[in-house]
Scaffold this motif. Sequence first.
Motif, PDB file in Angstrom:
ATOM      1  N   LEU A  68     -24.134  -4.011  20.764  1.00 22.11           N
ATOM      2  CA  LEU A  68     -23.410  -3.007  19.980  1.00 22.11           C
ATOM      3  C   LEU A  68     -23.481  -3.315  18.492  1.00 22.11           C
ATOM      4  CD1 LEU A  68     -20.109  -2.281  21.971  1.00 22.11           C
ATOM      5  CD2 LEU A  68     -21.889  -0.631  21.371  1.00 22.11           C
ATOM      6  N   SER A  69     -23.292  -4.586  18.131  1.00 26.06           N
ATOM      7  CA  SER A  69     -23.275  -4.964  16.723  1.00 26.06           C
ATOM      8  C   SER A  69     -24.648  -4.825  16.082  1.00 26.06           C
ATOM      9  CB  SER A  69     -22.771  -6.406  16.574  1.00 26.06           C
ATOM     10  OG  SER A  69     -21.425  -6.510  16.964  1.00 26.06           O
ATOM     11  N   LEU A  70     -25.701  -5.173  16.836  1.00 23.87           N
ATOM     12  CA  LEU A  70     -27.049  -4.984  16.315  1.00 23.87           C
ATOM     13  C   LEU A  70     -27.305  -3.522  15.977  1.00 23.87           C
ATOM     14  CD1 LEU A  70     -29.410  -7.183  18.544  1.00 23.87           C
ATOM     15  CD2 LEU A  70     -29.253  -7.249  16.056  1.00 23.87           C
ATOM     16  N   THR A 108     -25.993   2.085  12.000  1.00 17.67           N
ATOM     17  CA  THR A 108     -24.678   2.727  11.841  1.00 17.67           C
ATOM     18  C   THR A 108     -24.474   3.772  12.938  1.00 17.67           C
ATOM     19  OG1 THR A 108     -25.121   2.534   9.475  1.00 17.67           O
ATOM     20  CG2 THR A 108     -23.027   3.493  10.103  1.00 17.67           C
ATOM     21  N   VAL A 109     -24.892   3.424  14.159  1.00 14.63           N
ATOM     22  CA  VAL A 109     -24.720   4.297  15.319  1.00 14.63           C
ATOM     23  C   VAL A 109     -23.704   3.652  16.252  1.00 14.63           C
ATOM     24  CG1 VAL A 109     -25.820   5.189  17.414  1.00 14.63           C
ATOM     25  CG2 VAL A 109     -27.011   5.320  15.216  1.00 14.63           C
ATOM     26  N   VAL A 110     -22.613   4.371  16.533  1.00 13.96           N
ATOM     27  CA  VAL A 110     -21.632   3.912  17.515  1.00 13.96           C
ATOM     28  C   VAL A 110     -22.136   4.365  18.883  1.00 13.96           C
ATOM     29  CG1 VAL A 110     -19.230   3.979  18.251  1.00 13.96           C
ATOM     30  CG2 VAL A 110     -19.790   4.098  15.811  1.00 13.96           C
ATOM     31  N   ASN A 111     -22.706   3.440  19.635  1.00 15.57           N
ATOM     32  CA  ASN A 111     -23.404   3.777  20.873  1.00 15.57           C
ATOM     33  C   ASN A 111     -22.441   3.829  22.053  1.00 15.57           C
ATOM     34  OD1 ASN A 111     -25.275   4.191  22.886  1.00 15.57           O
ATOM     35  ND2 ASN A 111     -25.999   2.086  22.892  1.00 15.57           N
ATOM     36  N   PHE A 112     -21.957   5.025  22.381  1.00 18.32           N
ATOM     37  CA  PHE A 112     -21.046   5.184  23.502  1.00 18.32           C
ATOM     38  C   PHE A 112     -21.767   5.121  24.848  1.00 18.32           C
ATOM     39  CE2 PHE A 112     -17.434   5.961  20.963  1.00 18.32           C
ATOM     40  CZ  PHE A 112     -16.332   6.023  21.803  1.00 18.32           C
ATOM     41  N   GLY A 149     -24.228  12.352   9.730  1.00 14.34           N
ATOM     42  CA  GLY A 149     -22.866  11.858   9.921  1.00 14.34           C
ATOM     43  C   GLY A 149     -22.760  11.039  11.189  1.00 14.34           C
ATOM     44  N   ILE A 150     -21.795  10.150  11.212  1.00 14.02           N
ATOM     45  CA  ILE A 150     -21.656   9.208  12.326  1.00 14.02           C
ATOM     46  C   ILE A 150     -21.215   9.889  13.621  1.00 14.02           C
ATOM     47  CG2 ILE A 150     -19.222   8.621  11.923  1.00 14.02           C
ATOM     48  CD1 ILE A 150     -19.992   5.690  12.411  1.00 14.02           C
ATOM     49  N   ASP A 151     -20.595  11.079  13.515  1.00 14.61           N
ATOM     50  CA  ASP A 151     -20.075  11.753  14.711  1.00 14.61           C
ATOM     51  C   ASP A 151     -21.192  12.271  15.618  1.00 14.61           C
ATOM     52  OD1 ASP A 151     -17.605  11.276  13.711  1.00 14.61           O
ATOM     53  OD2 ASP A 151     -17.270  13.306  12.958  1.00 14.61           O
ATOM     54  N   TYR A 152     -22.327  12.654  15.045  1.00 16.26           N
ATOM     55  CA  TYR A 152     -23.375  13.282  15.845  1.00 16.26           C
ATOM     56  C   TYR A 152     -23.983  12.325  16.880  1.00 16.26           C
ATOM     57  CZ  TYR A 152     -23.235  17.425  12.884  1.00 16.26           C
ATOM     58  OH  TYR A 152     -22.832  18.567  12.240  1.00 16.26           O
ATOM     59  N   ARG A 205     -17.113  -6.576   7.286  1.00 15.50           N
ATOM     60  CA  ARG A 205     -17.074  -6.266   5.864  1.00 15.50           C
ATOM     61  C   ARG A 205     -16.192  -5.057   5.632  1.00 15.50           C
ATOM     62  NH1 ARG A 205     -22.582  -6.226   6.600  1.00 15.50           N
ATOM     63  NH2 ARG A 205     -22.748  -4.119   5.764  1.00 15.50           N
ATOM     64  N   PRO A 206     -15.289  -5.082   4.661  1.00 14.13           N
ATOM     65  CA  PRO A 206     -14.433  -3.920   4.392  1.00 14.13           C
ATOM     66  C   PRO A 206     -15.258  -2.719   4.003  1.00 14.13           C
ATOM     67  CG  PRO A 206     -13.621  -5.889   3.254  1.00 14.13           C
ATOM     68  CD  PRO A 206     -14.983  -6.229   3.785  1.00 14.13           C
ATOM     69  N   GLY A 207     -14.820  -1.542   4.490  1.00 17.61           N
ATOM     70  CA  GLY A 207     -15.454  -0.293   4.077  1.00 17.61           C
ATOM     71  C   GLY A 207     -16.787  -0.003   4.732  1.00 17.61           C
ATOM     72  N   LEU A 208     -17.107  -0.692   5.838  1.00 18.49           N
ATOM     73  CA  LEU A 208     -18.413  -0.488   6.464  1.00 18.49           C
ATOM     74  C   LEU A 208     -18.569   0.916   7.028  1.00 18.49           C
ATOM     75  CD1 LEU A 208     -21.042  -1.959   7.145  1.00 18.49           C
ATOM     76  CD2 LEU A 208     -20.028  -2.636   9.328  1.00 18.49           C
ATOM     77  N   LEU A 209     -17.486   1.509   7.477  1.00 16.92           N
ATOM     78  CA  LEU A 209     -17.551   2.851   8.062  1.00 16.92           C
ATOM     79  C   LEU A 209     -17.379   3.952   7.039  1.00 16.92           C
ATOM     80  CD1 LEU A 209     -15.566   2.332  11.380  1.00 16.92           C
ATOM     81  CD2 LEU A 209     -17.958   2.966  11.176  1.00 16.92           C
ATOM     82  N   SER A 210     -17.106   3.602   5.809  1.00 16.28           N
ATOM     83  CA  SER A 210     -16.850   4.648   4.808  1.00 16.28           C
ATOM     84  C   SER A 210     -18.139   5.191   4.228  1.00 16.28           C
ATOM     85  CB  SER A 210     -15.979   4.063   3.694  1.00 16.28           C
ATOM     86  OG  SER A 210     -16.636   2.972   3.083  1.00 16.28           O
TER      87      SER A 210
END
Length: 294
Positions: free
Chosen positions: A30-32, A38-42, A95-98, A289-294
């Motif tokens: 997941l972290s890789l 920057t893909v949240v792999n569900f 965007g990250i949602d797609y 790291r702070p702000g990684l998702l922003s």
Amino acid sequence: MGTLGFDLLALQLFAGVALGAIYVLLAIGLSLIFGMLTVVNFAHGAFFMFGAYAGVFLAARGASFWASLIAVPLIVGAFGLLVERFLIRPLYGRGIDYPLLLTFGLAYMMVEGIRIAFGTLGLPFDTPESLQGATDIGIGFFPTYRLFVIGATAAILLGLWLFLERTRYGLIIRAGARDPQIVRVLGVDVSRVWLLVFGLGTGIAGLAGLLAAPLQGVSPEMGGPVLAEAFVVTVVGGMGSLLGAVVAGLLVGVTVALTSLFVPEMAKVSIFALMAVVLLVRPQGLFGRPGLLS
């Protein structure tokens, strides 16, 4: 009595490390993927499940467990390459949602595909004969297969560290995780790197599924609970941090094991309690790291 209590506690800690090893492999993948793409792999839990069923498929055709250790991550990783190339890549920059929604739907499709191919009931997965039984580790007897899982995870982490630290592609991956724009400016084909990272992350998830199969059996739904736990590990360690994934995976595994010993009914809740405590102190996670998702 005191010695018995110490031995029991030490054995439970070893059990927690073995459980944490599976969490580490899942969270590393997941972290890789998140750190570079920057893909949240569900669908990560579904790849975990796919790896377990790939092992079942190979075993039914006479393949040994040792051969499956090599074949399964290659099979699952190759499927991951196809997913990244034809499904996720067109969504970059939107965007990250797609990709999140796409992988969420993909997970359902993979689970249904497995149900059609293998049925809805769970299947057993025998521990390799050479790894059955228990080994005396000085404080008592501990299942040999769990010791193997710990050792295999350590070997995988060492190999991954050498790849990231000692190879050209590893250097590009680390640089791309910090500043992909600079990597593009230097003339690197970032899309090929993304392809490799996604295939590597999903391949490790498939290997984790194979290693977990003798411990918990194989079922189409096995990826659901472990996905939630893997995301907890990733958040606790810090999104995109490989070191965080390792430390948090072991920490979560030990937390579950010790809670199971003293307050069994709170074992699963303890994972989320740990996450809440860490996020209250460090909202970005232990090594994030702070702000990684922003």
